[in-house]
Enzyme design. Sequence first.
Site, short mmCIF file in Angstrom:
data_model
loop_
_atom_site.label_atom_id
_atom_site.label_comp_id
_atom_site.label_asym_id
_atom_site.label_seq_id
_atom_site.Cartn_x
_atom_site.Cartn_y
_atom_site.Cartn_z
N HIS A 161 31.01 39.83 37.33
CA HIS A 161 32.27 39.17 36.97
C HIS A 161 32.04 37.67 36.80
CE1 HIS A 161 34.32 42.64 39.27
NE2 HIS A 161 34.71 42.75 38.02
N CYS A 248 35.83 39.07 46.13
CA CYS A 248 36.37 40.41 45.77
C CYS A 248 37.13 41.07 46.91
CB CYS A 248 35.30 41.39 45.38
SG CYS A 248 33.78 40.82 44.79
N1 GLY Z 1 31.26 47.79 43.16
C1 GLY Z 1 32.15 46.88 42.57
C2 GLY Z 1 32.37 47.16 41.14
O1 GLY Z 1 31.42 47.47 40.47
O2 GLY Z 1 33.46 47.12 40.65
#
Ligand code: GLY
Length: 253
Positions: A161, A248
């Site tokens: 991200h 996250c």
């Molecule tokens: N494991 C986090 C994702 O890939 O969204």
Amino acid sequence: MRYTHAITRRPGKEMAAGITTSMLGAPDHKNAMDQFDAYAKSLSDCGVSVTVLDPLEGYPDAHFVEDAAVVTPDVAIITNPGAASRKGEVPSIASALEPFRKTVWVRPPGTLDGGDVLMVGHHLFIGLSDRTNENGARQLGEAVAGFGYTWTPVPVAAGLHFKSSVNAVGNDTLLTTQTFADHPALAGFHRIVVSPQEEYAGNTLLVNGHLIMPAGFPDTRQKLHALDKHIIELDTSEFRKMDGGLTCLSLRF
Ligand code: GLY
């Protein structure tokens, strides 16, 4: 921005079945729970009231709650996560946010992961990644534009991200990996660049003047020390095994 609330979710026993590209081995659930508890306590120590949701059965990535929403002071945008296995995480996050915010939903063909969205003041950087497409970015941008926000799409060429690589560590200061160090979209911000061997530490979280960073990155810690903020180091080894990090694991607002 001063945060008063955070929403988190305990990792479920099936967390090892989540999506990952890391080659670090399977996460240990007991260690992950201990690391999660330390994380929730740190948010609380930073003055945030922490909601802890139960694991969401059938969704092994669901403790990475940040991907299911983008919360601004005015509105919560409920995402359409880019990974098919994660789309079903969204309704329970919407329910958790509804007491706090009006919600707006990203609809297909738009996809959006909250991990791709960095809010700095009234500006949103929206990473275009394998998870977030241009349509999803535009739906988010248009949803917040009515509340006085501007937005910039930024292609994500490295990391899962955008916030795997770029995060705010002060009002006008970003912590970035070398990939984004000279990115024109970030011009105007003071930039602290993590060294190539410490890229994971680019995922550092600013909460009410405190910096929560992953443990084990001394060079980055030294660079952040210059900001004269209280630094909290947390072991995130089990979440790193699943491509996750400090940002996250919560929605902050
Ligand atoms: N494991 C986090 C994702 O890939 O969204």
